[in-house]
Scaffold this active site. Structure first.
Site, PDB file in Angstrom:
ATOM      1  N   ASP A   8       0.854  -1.187   0.000  1.00  0.00           N
ATOM      2  CA  ASP A   8       0.000   0.000   0.000  1.00  0.00           C
ATOM      3  C   ASP A   8       0.896   1.245   0.000  1.00  0.00           C
ATOM      4  O   ASP A   8       2.072   1.174   0.369  1.00  0.00           O
ATOM      5  CB  ASP A   8      -0.893  -0.030   1.245  1.00  0.00           C
ATOM      6  CG  ASP A   8      -1.668   1.250   1.434  1.00  0.00           C
ATOM      7  OD1 ASP A   8      -2.388   1.655   0.512  1.00  0.00           O
ATOM      8  OD2 ASP A   8      -1.515   1.869   2.518  1.00  0.00           O
ATOM      9  N   MET A   9       0.351   2.379  -0.389  1.00  0.00           N
ATOM     10  CA  MET A   9       1.167   3.587  -0.441  1.00  0.00           C
ATOM     11  C   MET A   9       0.935   4.521   0.744  1.00  0.00           C
ATOM     12  O   MET A   9       1.759   4.613   1.640  1.00  0.00           O
ATOM     13  CB  MET A   9       0.926   4.320  -1.768  1.00  0.00           C
ATOM     14  CG  MET A   9       1.515   3.579  -2.971  1.00  0.00           C
ATOM     15  SD  MET A   9       1.362   4.459  -4.537  1.00  0.00           S
ATOM     16  CE  MET A   9       2.363   5.919  -4.224  1.00  0.00           C
ATOM     17  N   ASP A  10      -0.182   5.207   0.784  1.00  0.00           N
ATOM     18  CA  ASP A  10      -0.414   6.204   1.832  1.00  0.00           C
ATOM     19  C   ASP A  10      -0.543   5.541   3.196  1.00  0.00           C
ATOM     20  O   ASP A  10      -1.352   4.639   3.398  1.00  0.00           O
ATOM     21  CB  ASP A  10      -1.682   7.012   1.511  1.00  0.00           C
ATOM     22  CG  ASP A  10      -1.507   7.845   0.250  1.00  0.00           C
ATOM     23  OD1 ASP A  10      -0.786   8.848   0.294  1.00  0.00           O
ATOM     24  OD2 ASP A  10      -2.067   7.450  -0.787  1.00  0.00           O
ATOM     25  N   THR A  42      -2.594   0.313  -4.404  1.00  0.00           N
ATOM     26  CA  THR A  42      -2.999   1.580  -3.818  1.00  0.00           C
ATOM     27  C   THR A  42      -4.417   2.002  -4.214  1.00  0.00           C
ATOM     28  O   THR A  42      -4.955   1.542  -5.224  1.00  0.00           O
ATOM     29  CB  THR A  42      -2.004   2.683  -4.262  1.00  0.00           C
ATOM     30  OG1 THR A  42      -2.412   3.943  -3.749  1.00  0.00           O
ATOM     31  CG2 THR A  42      -1.926   2.776  -5.780  1.00  0.00           C
ATOM     32  N   ASN A 222      -9.093  -0.171   3.601  1.00  0.00           N
ATOM     33  CA  ASN A 222      -9.106  -0.638   2.217  1.00  0.00           C
ATOM     34  C   ASN A 222      -8.027  -1.690   1.940  1.00  0.00           C
ATOM     35  O   ASN A 222      -7.963  -2.233   0.835  1.00  0.00           O
ATOM     36  CB  ASN A 222      -8.957   0.536   1.247  1.00  0.00           C
ATOM     37  CG  ASN A 222      -7.696   1.339   1.465  1.00  0.00           C
ATOM     38  OD1 ASN A 222      -7.192   1.447   2.591  1.00  0.00           O
ATOM     39  ND2 ASN A 222      -7.177   1.923   0.409  1.00  0.00           N
TER      40      ASN A 222
END
Length: 267
Positions: A8-10, A42, A222
Protein backbone atom coordinates in the site's frame (compact mmCIF):
# COMPACT_ATOMS: atom_id res chain seq x y z
CA UNK A 1 9.38 -18.28 0.13
CA UNK A 2 7.99 -14.84 -0.70
CA UNK A 3 7.84 -14.17 -4.45
CA UNK A 4 5.58 -11.09 -4.53
CA UNK A 5 5.15 -8.20 -2.11
CA UNK A 6 2.06 -5.98 -2.46
CA UNK A 7 2.63 -2.62 -0.79
CA UNK A 8 0.00 0.00 0.00
CA UNK A 9 1.17 3.59 -0.44
CA UNK A 10 -0.41 6.20 1.83
CA UNK A 11 0.30 5.41 5.47
CA UNK A 12 2.48 2.46 4.45
CA UNK A 13 5.10 3.09 1.78
CA UNK A 14 4.93 6.86 2.39
CA UNK A 15 5.71 8.56 5.69
CA UNK A 16 3.68 11.42 7.14
CA UNK A 17 5.40 13.83 4.73
CA UNK A 18 4.36 11.61 1.79
CA UNK A 19 7.97 10.62 1.14
CA UNK A 20 9.70 7.28 0.66
CA UNK A 21 12.66 7.12 3.05
CA UNK A 22 16.09 5.94 1.96
CA UNK A 23 15.85 2.86 4.18
CA UNK A 24 12.59 1.81 2.56
CA UNK A 25 13.98 2.42 -0.94
CA UNK A 26 17.03 0.29 -0.12
CA UNK A 27 14.94 -2.59 1.22
CA UNK A 28 12.62 -2.56 -1.79
CA UNK A 29 15.56 -2.45 -4.20
CA UNK A 30 17.25 -5.38 -2.43
CA UNK A 31 14.02 -7.41 -2.54
CA UNK A 32 13.58 -6.64 -6.24
CA UNK A 33 17.19 -7.57 -6.99
CA UNK A 34 16.61 -10.84 -5.15
CA UNK A 35 13.85 -11.68 -7.63
CA UNK A 36 10.83 -10.69 -5.53
CA UNK A 37 8.15 -8.85 -7.50
CA UNK A 38 7.17 -5.52 -5.93
CA UNK A 39 3.57 -4.48 -6.67
CA UNK A 40 2.31 -1.11 -5.52
CA UNK A 41 -1.29 -1.73 -4.46
CA UNK A 42 -3.00 1.58 -3.82
CA UNK A 43 -6.25 3.49 -3.76
CA UNK A 44 -4.59 6.18 -5.87
CA UNK A 45 -5.13 6.45 -9.62
CA UNK A 46 -2.01 5.45 -11.50
CA UNK A 47 -1.38 9.10 -12.45
CA UNK A 48 -0.64 9.72 -8.76
CA UNK A 49 1.75 6.73 -8.66
CA UNK A 50 4.10 7.55 -11.57
CA UNK A 51 6.61 9.70 -9.67
CA UNK A 52 6.94 7.26 -6.78
CA UNK A 53 7.31 4.33 -9.17
CA UNK A 54 10.17 6.10 -10.94
CA UNK A 55 11.75 7.06 -7.62
CA UNK A 56 11.78 3.42 -6.51
CA UNK A 57 13.40 2.42 -9.82
CA UNK A 58 11.19 -0.66 -10.07
CA UNK A 59 11.39 -3.03 -13.07
CA UNK A 60 9.31 -2.33 -16.17
CA UNK A 61 9.17 -5.82 -17.60
CA UNK A 62 6.26 -7.56 -19.30
CA UNK A 63 5.26 -9.24 -16.05
CA UNK A 64 5.43 -6.23 -13.74
CA UNK A 65 2.22 -4.50 -12.66
CA UNK A 66 0.61 -1.85 -10.48
CA UNK A 67 -2.77 -2.32 -8.77
CA UNK A 68 -4.53 1.04 -8.55
CA UNK A 69 -7.85 2.56 -7.50
CA UNK A 70 -8.22 0.00 -4.70
CA UNK A 71 -8.14 -3.02 -6.96
CA UNK A 72 -10.43 -1.82 -9.72
CA UNK A 73 -7.54 -1.48 -12.20
CA UNK A 74 -4.39 -3.52 -12.88
CA UNK A 75 -1.86 -1.98 -15.27
CA UNK A 76 1.42 -3.08 -16.85
CA UNK A 77 4.39 -0.97 -15.86
CA UNK A 78 5.91 -1.18 -19.35
CA UNK A 79 3.31 1.09 -20.97
CA UNK A 80 0.57 1.47 -18.30
CA UNK A 81 -1.82 -0.59 -20.41
CA UNK A 82 -4.90 -1.69 -18.46
CA UNK A 83 -4.98 -5.49 -18.38
CA UNK A 84 -7.85 -5.89 -15.92
CA UNK A 85 -10.57 -3.63 -14.57
CA UNK A 86 -13.99 -3.25 -12.98
CA UNK A 87 -16.19 -0.33 -14.01
CA UNK A 88 -19.04 1.69 -12.54
CA UNK A 89 -22.38 2.20 -14.26
CA UNK A 90 -23.07 5.87 -15.05
CA UNK A 91 -26.73 5.67 -14.02
CA UNK A 92 -25.76 4.30 -10.60
CA UNK A 93 -23.32 7.18 -10.15
CA UNK A 94 -26.15 9.67 -10.58
CA UNK A 95 -28.25 7.94 -7.91
CA UNK A 96 -25.30 7.83 -5.53
CA UNK A 97 -24.57 11.52 -6.03
CA UNK A 98 -28.07 12.49 -4.89
CA UNK A 99 -27.20 11.44 -1.33
CA UNK A 100 -24.90 14.44 -0.82
CA UNK A 101 -27.69 17.04 -1.07
CA UNK A 102 -28.18 17.56 2.72
CA UNK A 103 -24.42 17.67 3.36
CA UNK A 104 -21.42 19.86 2.70
CA UNK A 105 -19.39 17.42 0.64
CA UNK A 106 -18.24 16.55 -2.83
CA UNK A 107 -19.03 13.56 -4.96
CA UNK A 108 -15.90 12.57 -6.87
CA UNK A 109 -15.02 9.92 -9.43
CA UNK A 110 -12.04 8.64 -11.41
CA UNK A 111 -11.03 7.24 -14.72
CA UNK A 112 -7.43 5.92 -14.85
CA UNK A 113 -5.94 9.42 -15.10
CA UNK A 114 -8.25 12.18 -13.85
CA UNK A 115 -9.93 13.25 -10.61
CA UNK A 116 -13.44 14.58 -11.30
CA UNK A 117 -15.87 16.17 -8.89
CA UNK A 118 -19.39 17.56 -8.82
CA UNK A 119 -20.84 20.45 -6.83
CA UNK A 120 -18.94 23.34 -5.27
CA UNK A 121 -15.34 22.50 -4.36
CA UNK A 122 -14.80 22.09 -0.60
CA UNK A 123 -11.57 22.60 1.32
CA UNK A 124 -11.40 18.86 1.98
CA UNK A 125 -11.61 18.10 -1.72
CA UNK A 126 -8.76 20.49 -2.42
CA UNK A 127 -6.75 18.87 0.38
CA UNK A 128 -7.29 15.42 -1.12
CA UNK A 129 -6.39 16.54 -4.65
CA UNK A 130 -3.22 18.23 -3.36
CA UNK A 131 -2.30 15.07 -1.47
CA UNK A 132 -2.48 13.10 -4.70
CA UNK A 133 -0.69 15.81 -6.66
CA UNK A 134 -3.62 16.04 -9.06
CA UNK A 135 -5.86 18.78 -10.39
CA UNK A 136 -9.52 18.26 -9.46
CA UNK A 137 -11.63 18.67 -12.60
CA UNK A 138 -15.21 19.91 -12.24
CA UNK A 139 -17.48 17.68 -14.34
CA UNK A 140 -21.18 17.42 -13.42
CA UNK A 141 -22.56 13.95 -14.02
CA UNK A 142 -25.10 15.26 -16.53
CA UNK A 143 -22.13 16.26 -18.67
CA UNK A 144 -20.28 12.96 -18.24
CA UNK A 145 -19.49 11.52 -21.70
CA UNK A 146 -20.96 8.06 -22.20
CA UNK A 147 -17.63 6.73 -23.46
CA UNK A 148 -15.72 7.79 -20.32
CA UNK A 149 -14.94 4.71 -18.20
CA UNK A 150 -15.26 5.31 -14.45
CA UNK A 151 -13.55 2.92 -12.06
CA UNK A 152 -14.16 4.43 -8.62
CA UNK A 153 -16.30 7.09 -6.92
CA UNK A 154 -15.92 8.78 -3.53
CA UNK A 155 -17.74 10.97 -1.04
CA UNK A 156 -15.24 13.53 0.29
CA UNK A 157 -16.06 15.64 3.37
CA UNK A 158 -15.04 16.56 6.88
CA UNK A 159 -15.14 13.52 9.15
CA UNK A 160 -18.32 14.49 11.01
CA UNK A 161 -20.21 15.17 7.78
CA UNK A 162 -19.13 11.81 6.40
CA UNK A 163 -20.16 10.09 9.65
CA UNK A 164 -23.68 11.45 9.20
CA UNK A 165 -23.82 10.25 5.61
CA UNK A 166 -22.53 6.79 6.54
CA UNK A 167 -25.13 6.48 9.30
CA UNK A 168 -27.97 7.17 6.85
CA UNK A 169 -26.67 5.15 3.91
CA UNK A 170 -29.53 3.46 2.02
CA UNK A 171 -29.46 -0.21 1.03
CA UNK A 172 -29.08 0.87 -2.60
CA UNK A 173 -25.41 1.62 -1.99
CA UNK A 174 -24.40 -1.81 -0.67
CA UNK A 175 -26.57 -3.49 -3.29
CA UNK A 176 -24.85 -1.75 -6.20
CA UNK A 177 -21.38 -0.84 -4.92
CA UNK A 178 -18.65 -2.08 -2.62
CA UNK A 179 -18.47 0.81 -0.10
CA UNK A 180 -15.37 1.28 2.03
CA UNK A 181 -14.24 4.03 4.42
CA UNK A 182 -10.63 4.28 3.29
CA UNK A 183 -9.86 7.50 5.21
CA UNK A 184 -11.63 9.53 7.87
CA UNK A 185 -12.68 12.03 5.19
CA UNK A 186 -13.26 9.57 2.30
CA UNK A 187 -15.97 6.98 1.72
CA UNK A 188 -15.27 5.10 -1.48
CA UNK A 189 -17.69 3.36 -3.80
CA UNK A 190 -16.04 0.54 -5.74
CA UNK A 191 -17.68 -1.72 -8.30
CA UNK A 192 -19.18 -4.89 -6.83
CA UNK A 193 -16.52 -7.58 -6.65
CA UNK A 194 -13.62 -5.13 -6.81
CA UNK A 195 -11.10 -4.78 -3.99
CA UNK A 196 -7.36 -5.09 -3.39
CA UNK A 197 -7.63 -8.72 -2.31
CA UNK A 198 -9.49 -9.80 -5.41
CA UNK A 199 -7.05 -7.99 -7.70
CA UNK A 200 -4.02 -9.34 -5.84
CA UNK A 201 -5.33 -12.91 -6.02
CA UNK A 202 -5.96 -12.60 -9.75
CA UNK A 203 -2.52 -11.12 -10.37
CA UNK A 204 -0.76 -13.81 -8.34
CA UNK A 205 -2.62 -16.50 -10.31
CA UNK A 206 -1.64 -14.83 -13.60
CA UNK A 207 2.01 -14.84 -12.52
CA UNK A 208 1.88 -18.45 -11.35
CA UNK A 209 2.32 -17.74 -7.63
CA UNK A 210 0.36 -19.32 -4.80
CA UNK A 211 -1.03 -16.95 -2.19
CA UNK A 212 1.37 -18.53 0.32
CA UNK A 213 4.13 -16.90 -1.74
CA UNK A 214 2.54 -13.43 -1.44
CA UNK A 215 3.17 -10.80 1.22
CA UNK A 216 0.81 -7.84 1.67
CA UNK A 217 1.70 -4.73 3.70
CA UNK A 218 -0.91 -2.12 4.61
CA UNK A 219 -2.48 0.13 7.20
CA UNK A 220 -6.06 1.08 6.33
CA UNK A 221 -9.53 -0.43 6.00
CA UNK A 222 -9.11 -0.64 2.22
CA UNK A 223 -6.19 -3.05 2.81
CA UNK A 224 -8.30 -5.53 4.75
CA UNK A 225 -9.19 -7.68 1.73
CA UNK A 226 -5.57 -8.17 0.71
CA UNK A 227 -4.63 -8.95 4.34
CA UNK A 228 -7.15 -11.80 4.25
CA UNK A 229 -5.84 -13.42 1.06
CA UNK A 230 -2.05 -13.01 1.42
CA UNK A 231 -0.13 -15.88 2.98
CA UNK A 232 2.04 -13.35 4.81
CA UNK A 233 0.03 -10.31 5.90
CA UNK A 234 1.76 -7.42 7.64
CA UNK A 235 0.06 -4.51 9.38
CA UNK A 236 1.99 -1.29 9.81
CA UNK A 237 2.54 -0.10 13.37
CA UNK A 238 0.26 2.85 12.55
CA UNK A 239 -2.47 0.62 11.09
CA UNK A 240 -6.09 0.73 12.21
CA UNK A 241 -7.11 -1.95 14.72
CA UNK A 242 -9.02 -4.10 12.22
CA UNK A 243 -5.87 -4.48 10.11
CA UNK A 244 -3.69 -5.33 13.10
CA UNK A 245 -6.20 -7.95 14.25
CA UNK A 246 -6.35 -9.55 10.80
CA UNK A 247 -2.65 -9.47 9.87
CA UNK A 248 -0.24 -12.26 10.70
CA UNK A 249 2.45 -9.78 11.75
CA UNK A 250 2.67 -6.16 12.92
CA UNK A 251 5.64 -4.12 11.70
CA UNK A 252 6.94 -0.72 12.76
CA UNK A 253 5.07 2.45 11.74
CA UNK A 254 5.49 4.40 8.51
CA UNK A 255 7.52 6.89 10.55
CA UNK A 256 9.92 4.10 11.53
CA UNK A 257 10.58 2.56 8.09
CA UNK A 258 7.98 -0.13 8.72
CA UNK A 259 8.02 -1.42 5.15
CA UNK A 260 11.79 -1.98 5.32
CA UNK A 261 11.39 -3.77 8.66
CA UNK A 262 8.71 -6.05 7.18
CA UNK A 263 10.83 -6.93 4.14
CA UNK A 264 13.93 -7.80 6.17
CA UNK A 265 12.02 -9.60 8.93
CA UNK A 266 9.51 -11.70 6.93
CA UNK A 267 10.51 -11.71 3.26
Amino acid sequence: MIKLIAIDMDGTLLNEHHLVTDKVKKAIKEASNAGIKIVLCTGRPVHAVYDYFEELDLPKDEEDYVISLNGTVVQKTTNWEIVYSHQLDHSQLKKAEQLIEPFEMNFTYFDEKAYYYTGKKTEMLQFDADLLGMDAVHLPLEELPEELTIFKAMYVAEETELDHLAASMPAFISENFYPIRSLSYVLELLPQGANKGEALTGLATKLGFSMDEVMAIGDGENDLDMMKVAGTSVAMGNAVDSIKLTAKYVSKSNQEDGVAHAIYEWA
